[in-house]
Design a protein around this motif. Structure first.
Motif, PDB file in Angstrom:
ATOM      1  N   GLN A  42       1.315   7.149  -6.695  1.00 44.57           N
ATOM      2  CA  GLN A  42       0.262   8.122  -6.965  1.00 44.57           C
ATOM      3  C   GLN A  42       0.731   9.536  -6.628  1.00 44.57           C
ATOM      4  O   GLN A  42       0.520  10.473  -7.401  1.00 44.57           O
ATOM      5  CB  GLN A  42      -0.984   7.777  -6.171  1.00 44.57           C
ATOM      6  CG  GLN A  42      -2.143   8.711  -6.422  1.00 44.57           C
ATOM      7  CD  GLN A  42      -3.348   8.360  -5.575  1.00 44.57           C
ATOM      8  OE1 GLN A  42      -3.233   7.649  -4.588  1.00 44.57           O
ATOM      9  NE2 GLN A  42      -4.493   8.871  -5.957  1.00 44.57           N
ATOM     10  N   GLN A  43       1.397   9.714  -5.486  1.00 47.03           N
ATOM     11  CA  GLN A  43       1.879  11.032  -5.091  1.00 47.03           C
ATOM     12  C   GLN A  43       2.953  11.536  -6.047  1.00 47.03           C
ATOM     13  O   GLN A  43       2.975  12.723  -6.385  1.00 47.03           O
ATOM     14  CB  GLN A  43       2.423  10.985  -3.667  1.00 47.03           C
ATOM     15  CG  GLN A  43       1.353  10.816  -2.627  1.00 47.03           C
ATOM     16  CD  GLN A  43       1.931  10.605  -1.235  1.00 47.03           C
ATOM     17  OE1 GLN A  43       3.126  10.385  -1.075  1.00 47.03           O
ATOM     18  NE2 GLN A  43       1.072  10.678  -0.237  1.00 47.03           N
ATOM     19  N   ASP A  56       0.814  -1.222   0.000  1.00 47.28           N
ATOM     20  CA  ASP A  56       0.000   0.000   0.000  1.00 47.28           C
ATOM     21  C   ASP A  56       0.844   1.266   0.000  1.00 47.28           C
ATOM     22  O   ASP A  56       0.529   2.230  -0.706  1.00 47.28           O
ATOM     23  CB  ASP A  56      -0.951   0.019   1.198  1.00 47.28           C
ATOM     24  CG  ASP A  56      -2.068  -0.990   1.051  1.00 47.28           C
ATOM     25  OD1 ASP A  56      -2.386  -1.353  -0.102  1.00 47.28           O
ATOM     26  OD2 ASP A  56      -2.633  -1.397   2.081  1.00 47.28           O
ATOM     27  N   HIS A  57       1.914   1.288   0.794  1.00 50.28           N
ATOM     28  CA  HIS A  57       2.706   2.520   0.878  1.00 50.28           C
ATOM     29  C   HIS A  57       3.428   2.811  -0.436  1.00 50.28           C
ATOM     30  O   HIS A  57       3.657   3.962  -0.783  1.00 50.28           O
ATOM     31  CB  HIS A  57       3.690   2.464   2.050  1.00 50.28           C
ATOM     32  CG  HIS A  57       4.816   1.487   1.881  1.00 50.28           C
ATOM     33  ND1 HIS A  57       4.668   0.126   2.092  1.00 50.28           N
ATOM     34  CD2 HIS A  57       6.095   1.671   1.498  1.00 50.28           C
ATOM     35  CE1 HIS A  57       5.818  -0.472   1.858  1.00 50.28           C
ATOM     36  NE2 HIS A  57       6.712   0.441   1.495  1.00 50.28           N
ATOM     37  N   ARG A  84       2.154   1.945  -3.513  1.00 44.43           N
ATOM     38  CA  ARG A  84       1.105   2.430  -4.415  1.00 44.43           C
ATOM     39  C   ARG A  84       0.769   3.888  -4.130  1.00 44.43           C
ATOM     40  O   ARG A  84       0.578   4.680  -5.046  1.00 44.43           O
ATOM     41  CB  ARG A  84      -0.156   1.576  -4.289  1.00 44.43           C
ATOM     42  CG  ARG A  84      -0.054   0.314  -5.101  1.00 44.43           C
ATOM     43  CD  ARG A  84      -1.343  -0.426  -5.111  1.00 44.43           C
ATOM     44  NE  ARG A  84      -1.329  -1.275  -3.915  1.00 44.43           N
ATOM     45  CZ  ARG A  84      -2.384  -1.816  -3.361  1.00 44.43           C
ATOM     46  NH1 ARG A  84      -3.561  -1.617  -3.857  1.00 44.43           N
ATOM     47  NH2 ARG A  84      -2.259  -2.579  -2.299  1.00 44.43           N
ATOM     48  N   THR A  85       0.734   4.244  -2.848  1.00 44.97           N
ATOM     49  CA  THR A  85       0.484   5.627  -2.472  1.00 44.97           C
ATOM     50  C   THR A  85       1.615   6.529  -2.960  1.00 44.97           C
ATOM     51  O   THR A  85       1.373   7.626  -3.470  1.00 44.97           O
ATOM     52  CB  THR A  85       0.340   5.748  -0.943  1.00 44.97           C
ATOM     53  OG1 THR A  85      -0.711   4.886  -0.508  1.00 44.97           O
ATOM     54  CG2 THR A  85       0.034   7.176  -0.535  1.00 44.97           C
TER      55      THR A  85
END
Length: 74
Positions: free
Chosen positions: A26-27, A19-20, A22-23
């Motif tokens: 995106q950022q 998850d971190h 993928r975040t």
């Protein structure tokens, strides 16, 4: 030459990342878009903010896989 990949394939590959990561992807992508929009002297602060956001996201991406780094601010 970059490889052309369908969005569904890219989404399937990205779903395997933590998850971190993928975040962070995106950022970094959002920061790159902001960086490319800020080209005048009036948007200098926004551009610097986009560069710092991109660097922060790239730090996470480089720890996971150095090939994922977003290189918008050359």
């Amino acid at each position: 030459m970059p490889h052309i990949m369908p969005d569904r394939v890219a989404d399937l590959i990205a779903s395997q990342f933590p998850d971190h990561v993928r975040t962070a992807v995106q950022q970094a992508t959002m920061a790159e878009e902001s960086f490319l929009l800020c080209r005048t002297e009036f948007t200098l602060k926004a551009r610097e903010h986009a560069i710092s956001d991109m660097a922060r996201a790239n730090k996470v991406l480089a720890a996971f896989n150095p090939k994922l780094i977003v290189r918008g601010a050359r």
